[in-house]
Design an enzyme around this catalytic site. Structure first.
Site, mmCIF file in Angstrom:
data_model
loop_
_atom_site.group_PDB
_atom_site.id
_atom_site.type_symbol
_atom_site.label_atom_id
_atom_site.label_comp_id
_atom_site.label_asym_id
_atom_site.label_seq_id
_atom_site.Cartn_x
_atom_site.Cartn_y
_atom_site.Cartn_z
ATOM 1 N N SER A 1 -3.613 6.989 -2.468
ATOM 2 C CA SER A 1 -4.374 7.767 -3.449
ATOM 3 C C SER A 1 -4.996 8.988 -2.789
ATOM 4 O O SER A 1 -5.333 8.962 -1.591
ATOM 5 C CB SER A 1 -5.485 6.880 -4.004
ATOM 6 O OG SER A 1 -6.421 7.655 -4.711
ATOM 7 N N TYR B 1 -12.870 1.710 -2.743
ATOM 8 C CA TYR B 1 -11.471 1.778 -3.196
ATOM 9 C C TYR B 1 -10.662 2.707 -2.285
ATOM 10 O O TYR B 1 -9.591 2.340 -1.782
ATOM 11 C CB TYR B 1 -11.404 2.274 -4.649
ATOM 12 C CG TYR B 1 -10.025 2.714 -5.049
ATOM 13 C CD1 TYR B 1 -9.020 1.782 -5.266
ATOM 14 C CD2 TYR B 1 -9.711 4.070 -5.174
ATOM 15 C CE1 TYR B 1 -7.735 2.187 -5.601
ATOM 16 C CE2 TYR B 1 -8.438 4.485 -5.521
ATOM 17 C CZ TYR B 1 -7.451 3.543 -5.731
ATOM 18 O OH TYR B 1 -6.188 3.943 -6.044
ATOM 19 N N LYS C 1 -7.414 1.981 0.601
ATOM 20 C CA LYS C 1 -6.121 2.679 0.684
ATOM 21 C C LYS C 1 -5.940 3.313 2.061
ATOM 22 O O LYS C 1 -4.865 3.232 2.656
ATOM 23 C CB LYS C 1 -6.044 3.747 -0.426
ATOM 24 C CG LYS C 1 -5.974 3.177 -1.829
ATOM 25 C CD LYS C 1 -4.634 2.501 -2.044
ATOM 26 C CE LYS C 1 -4.580 1.649 -3.279
ATOM 27 N NZ LYS C 1 -3.287 0.969 -3.459
#
Ligand code: UD1
Length: 383
Positions: A150, A174, A178
């Site tokens: 992302s 989050y 990643k």
């Protein structure tokens, strides 16, 4: 026909029934070169999406399609939770060593706000389950991986548009799941040249397949801007639109994002998968420093940004819905501007996102208007 008996490449797609996964699977099936095994626990997705993907692919076959072609559009749909390693192992065992050509790992938890409140859960699902998956892949001699990353890995990037060489300084749990997974995967590639991995750093995927048969159906009230606007226009959620901050240093004071059509994004996965084939290795990884390390990360974006107000305006034109706007506080961790430098993906993968925001919004609205409550499950009625 049994597993492994066809000339198609068997591909596992984790998160296959989700918004991104369903579009990726459709992109692969339309080439008639792949047979798909989907792994999904349906925590934020609906089995019906894969039924519709399969139907679109079947209907796109020529009248004289072979039995093999007809078999290839049937998705091997496994309801499996990735954190249940025994259940995942059973999927690999059903095919056997060396019989799966590639894996696209999309499944993850992805709500930025929530990730800060339940970090253990985010690390368990997004990082620990990825490690288990990598172990199984190695054991079953499967070393081709396309990994869903992302733009959140960049945090608030110093350079706009942002190239892949930018330091990874994620601002959310989050984003860190990643970035950490990318680091782990890169280390594994460094340890063994058998691995060939491409990480795809998504900017803001939106829109839907043009027929409106598949699209995004988030469970609960959508947090992301475009699905929220679409559901407001379809009278599934109530307004006003809360714009998170209007004093940023951007052309109208609201945040700029790089919205990429989900069908373009799906094509990016197909190109990445094909870039892992023997014939493409030199082109894909030939210029990696240190040689023999087959790992690359690519941005998937358009290179162009739109402000929140511009997005609301395009949606207003497309839906004819009179959005009421309320200016609220900035959202913690939001980058003022996040746009991709798409040059590397263009040169090395041949990728370019051709759809503009208007097209994205039209396709999104086509899906939402045809499916006001999404895939029409009980969940949709509850939300
Ligand atoms: C985030 C994540 C991204 C993730 C994506 C989908 C970051 C930097 N990005 O993107 O990695 O893949 O969600 O889960 O963490 N906005 C409003 N009002 C709203 C909703 C959004 O003003 O009600 C604004 C946001 O401030 C932002 C823009 O609209 O500027 C887009 O927001 P959103 O759709 O949530 O996506 P991102 O936060 O950019």
């Amino acid at each position: 026909m049994e597993h492994g008996e066809t000339s198609f490449h068997n591909i596992i797609v984790t998160g296959g029934a989700g918004y991104i996964g369903s579009h990726v699977i459709l992109s692969l099936l339309l080439t008639r070169k792949f047979k798909i095994i989907s792994i999904d626990n349906y925590s934020n997705s609906h089995a019906e999406s894969l039924e519709r993907v399969s139907k679109i692919a079947r209907e796109s076959l020529p009248v004289d399609a072979s039995e093999e072609d007809k078999f290839s559009v049937i998705i091997d749909d496994r309801k499996v939770d990735l954190t249940n390693s025994l259940a995942v192992r059973e999927v690999f065992e059903a095919y056997g060593k060396g019989n799966i050509w590639g894996l696209i790992h999309i499944a993850a938890l992805k709500a930025v706000g929530e990730s800060g409140t339940v970090p253990i859960e985010y690390y368990r699902v997004n990082v620990a389950a990825t490690i288990t998956l990598l172990q199984l892949m190695d054991e079953f001699e499967l070393h081709r991986l396309v990994y869903s990353s992302s733009a959140a890995v960049y945090g608030i990037p110093p350079k706009i548009p942002t190239p892949e060489t930018t330091a990874l300084k994620a601002k959310s749990v989050y984003g860190r799941t990643k970035a950490i997974s990318e680091t782990i995967i890169k280390d594994i590639c460094q340890s063994n040249p058998k691995w060939r991995v491409i990480s795809l750093r998504y900017f803001n995927p939106a829109g839907a397949y043009e027929s409106g048969q598949i699209g995004e159906h988030p469970v609960g009230i959508p947090e992301n801007l475009l699905p929220r606007l679409a559901q407001m226009a379809a009278e599934q959620v109530e307004g006003p639109v809360n714009v998170f901050g209007n004093e940023y240093n951007t052309r109208d004071g609201t945040c700029v994002r790089d919205y990429i059509h989900v069908v373009d994004l799906a094509e990016g996965h197909r190109l990445a998968l094909e870039a892992l084939s023997d014939g493409s290795l030199q082109k894909t990884f030939g210029n990696v420093a240190g040689n023999n390390v087959n790992y690359k990360a690519y941005n998937l974006g358009t290179g162009h940004g739109k402000t929140v107000l511009e997005v609301v305006n395009v949606m207003k034109e497309v839906t004819n819905f009179a959005y009421e706007i309320k200016f609220g506080n900035p959202r913690a961790g939001d980058a003022p501007t996040l746009t991709a430098d798409p040059a590397l993906a263009k040169t090395e993968l041949g990728f370019s996102a051709s759809s503009d925001l208007e097209r994205i919004c039209r396709d999104l609205w086509n899906w939402q208007a045809k499916n006001p409550a999404g895939y029409g499950t009980q969940r949709a009625q509850r939300s």
